[in-house]
Design an enzyme around this catalytic site. Sequence first.
Site, mmCIF file in Angstrom:
data_model
loop_
_atom_site.group_PDB
_atom_site.id
_atom_site.type_symbol
_atom_site.label_atom_id
_atom_site.label_comp_id
_atom_site.label_asym_id
_atom_site.label_seq_id
_atom_site.Cartn_x
_atom_site.Cartn_y
_atom_site.Cartn_z
ATOM 1 N N GLU A 92 0.817 -1.200 0.000
ATOM 2 C CA GLU A 92 0.000 0.000 0.000
ATOM 3 C C GLU A 92 0.855 1.257 0.000
ATOM 4 O O GLU A 92 2.046 1.223 0.283
ATOM 5 C CB GLU A 92 -0.919 -0.012 1.214
ATOM 6 C CG GLU A 92 -0.175 -0.023 2.533
ATOM 7 C CD GLU A 92 -1.134 -0.066 3.723
ATOM 8 O OE1 GLU A 92 -1.700 -1.128 3.981
ATOM 9 O OE2 GLU A 92 -1.282 0.969 4.384
ATOM 10 N N CYS A 105 3.983 8.325 -0.037
ATOM 11 C CA CYS A 105 4.640 7.434 0.910
ATOM 12 C C CYS A 105 4.799 6.074 0.227
ATOM 13 O O CYS A 105 3.819 5.470 -0.221
ATOM 14 C CB CYS A 105 3.780 7.328 2.170
ATOM 15 S SG CYS A 105 4.441 6.194 3.380
ATOM 16 N N CYS A 112 7.995 -6.778 6.903
ATOM 17 C CA CYS A 112 9.184 -6.156 7.486
ATOM 18 C C CYS A 112 9.769 -7.095 8.533
ATOM 19 O O CYS A 112 9.035 -7.813 9.205
ATOM 20 C CB CYS A 112 8.776 -4.836 8.147
ATOM 21 S SG CYS A 112 10.141 -3.879 8.831
ATOM 22 N N CYS A 116 8.682 -3.871 15.162
ATOM 23 C CA CYS A 116 8.501 -2.854 16.212
ATOM 24 C C CYS A 116 7.147 -3.076 16.895
ATOM 25 O O CYS A 116 6.177 -3.496 16.244
ATOM 26 C CB CYS A 116 8.572 -1.456 15.608
ATOM 27 S SG CYS A 116 10.185 -1.101 14.867
ATOM 28 N N CYS A 119 3.860 -1.419 15.320
ATOM 29 C CA CYS A 119 3.710 -1.283 13.866
ATOM 30 C C CYS A 119 3.022 -2.507 13.251
ATOM 31 O O CYS A 119 3.320 -3.644 13.612
ATOM 32 C CB CYS A 119 5.086 -1.090 13.238
ATOM 33 S SG CYS A 119 5.056 -0.878 11.460
ATOM 34 N N SER A 218 13.601 6.776 13.062
ATOM 35 C CA SER A 218 12.516 6.406 13.965
ATOM 36 C C SER A 218 13.129 6.116 15.323
ATOM 37 O O SER A 218 13.647 5.033 15.552
ATOM 38 C CB SER A 218 11.792 5.163 13.427
ATOM 39 O OG SER A 218 11.218 5.473 12.184
ATOM 40 N N HIS A 220 11.680 7.039 18.756
ATOM 41 C CA HIS A 220 10.567 6.547 19.573
ATOM 42 C C HIS A 220 10.844 6.318 21.060
ATOM 43 O O HIS A 220 9.931 5.977 21.804
ATOM 44 C CB HIS A 220 9.959 5.257 19.003
ATOM 45 C CG HIS A 220 9.534 5.366 17.578
ATOM 46 N ND1 HIS A 220 8.944 6.490 17.033
ATOM 47 C CD2 HIS A 220 9.598 4.482 16.549
ATOM 48 C CE1 HIS A 220 8.682 6.288 15.759
ATOM 49 N NE2 HIS A 220 9.070 5.089 15.439
ATOM 50 N N CYS A 337 0.487 2.534 9.007
ATOM 51 C CA CYS A 337 1.297 1.678 8.153
ATOM 52 C C CYS A 337 0.835 0.221 8.173
ATOM 53 O O CYS A 337 0.772 -0.386 9.224
ATOM 54 C CB CYS A 337 2.739 1.703 8.639
ATOM 55 S SG CYS A 337 3.234 3.260 9.351
HETATM 56 N N1 SAH Z 1 11.095 1.014 8.686
HETATM 57 C C1 SAH Z 1 11.173 2.418 8.554
HETATM 58 C C2 SAH Z 1 10.061 3.037 7.739
HETATM 59 C C3 SAH Z 1 8.659 2.539 7.879
HETATM 60 S S1 SAH Z 1 7.605 3.098 9.140
HETATM 61 C C4 SAH Z 1 11.274 3.089 9.902
HETATM 62 O O1 SAH Z 1 11.280 2.388 10.907
HETATM 63 O O2 SAH Z 1 11.412 4.300 9.957
HETATM 64 C C5 SAH Z 1 7.389 4.823 9.025
HETATM 65 C C6 SAH Z 1 7.199 5.475 10.381
HETATM 66 O O3 SAH Z 1 5.912 5.175 10.953
HETATM 67 C C7 SAH Z 1 8.222 5.017 11.394
HETATM 68 O O4 SAH Z 1 8.654 6.105 12.158
HETATM 69 C C8 SAH Z 1 7.417 4.054 12.236
HETATM 70 O O5 SAH Z 1 8.009 3.865 13.478
HETATM 71 C C9 SAH Z 1 6.064 4.754 12.288
HETATM 72 N N2 SAH Z 1 4.950 3.896 12.684
HETATM 73 C C10 SAH Z 1 4.766 2.597 12.472
HETATM 74 N N3 SAH Z 1 3.616 2.167 13.016
HETATM 75 C C11 SAH Z 1 3.035 3.243 13.578
HETATM 76 C C12 SAH Z 1 1.841 3.450 14.294
HETATM 77 N N4 SAH Z 1 1.003 2.463 14.564
HETATM 78 N N5 SAH Z 1 1.573 4.698 14.717
HETATM 79 C C13 SAH Z 1 2.426 5.723 14.467
HETATM 80 N N6 SAH Z 1 3.565 5.579 13.803
HETATM 81 C C14 SAH Z 1 3.898 4.359 13.366
#
Ligand code: SAH
Length: 350
Positions: A92, A105, A112, A116, A119, A218, A220, A337
Amino acid sequence: MESKLLADRSIEELELLVEKIHQPKFRAKQLYEWLNKGASFDGMKNIPKSMLDALSEDGYYPQGIEIVKELRSSLDGTIKYLYRLRDGNIIEGVLMKYKYGNTLCVSTQVGCRMNCAFCASGLDGLIRNLSAGEILGQVVAVNRENAVDNERGVTNIVLMGSGEPLDNYDNVCKFLTLVSDERGLNLSKRNVSLSTCGLCDKIVRLADDGFSPTMTISLHAPNDEMRREIMPIAKKYSISDIIKAVKYYFDKTGRRIIFEYSMIAGKNDTEICAKQLAEVVKGLACHINLIPLNYVKERGLDGSSKKNIYRFMAQLEKQGISVTVRRSMGGDIEGACGQLRRKVLKDENY
Ligand code: SAH
């Protein structure tokens, strides 16, 4: 094994191919232009059918991806796309419309490996890497769709869809080269961002290899202990490893670093966290983007309240940090995502 997807190829690689099938070199340029417009063999009007048939007989095909669903937000014009790859996998993407342009995006992997805690993309693990042409194909398909509607195409790209871009290093680098090729989509290098969970050796390598997308980390969490709880990759690289790598990246590219910080209720949104975070980024040319966490059912983590997010932001500002809260877009068309893909896979038979 040689890729049969023509969109994977640079002009130079297409030239080798057309030479191999005894066609003049200029055909490669024509082919490349059509590929960047998202054309199928049928649409390549100025190329002799005999040449296209020869390619087809050898198993070559032009595009590796097609849009199968489009959801438009009635709130802000955001469009969510669902694409199908040739092997049936679904990915997507999201097109966000701003005054200054349209940001797409883009996904770099199906699934993946990073897993995390918040995610949706990592729930099934890594299914496979996308090739350069499949990553580029997302941009090409959306441009084509927008051209039909007489709308402006993609002007900015963020590698922030499903997947960890630096875990698919070679294909992502090739994509970066192709998307900025002046004979192709010619997208300004300044308009491409790459988001990573922090694969430090690859951040350094990217700068050494001469690439300079805006580096978005990222983060966090403000300390290693908490980061290890929500991001398995933190067991391999510490926050100080990340800071070392992004300093190197900044020195080489001159691009300011962006940190993303998804706000999880009662976890990383306390005043102590804000103080620690300010300490971590002190002295760096950077910006912090606070992201309201999107709720993912399978993950069960709640996002911080709006009040807490803005309090956290004020605490960072007080320490002189450049910080914004990311505007949430497309709230009515299936949030975070990987969520849309999962919903569609469950509801429909693709
Ligand atoms: N793998 C890469 C890019 C993909 S995710 C990364 O880790 O950066 C893109 C961004 O969205 C990342 O910062 C990720 O941590 C965040 N993300 C993923 N799931 C999320 C969620 N449920 N709510 C908010 N941000 C989220």
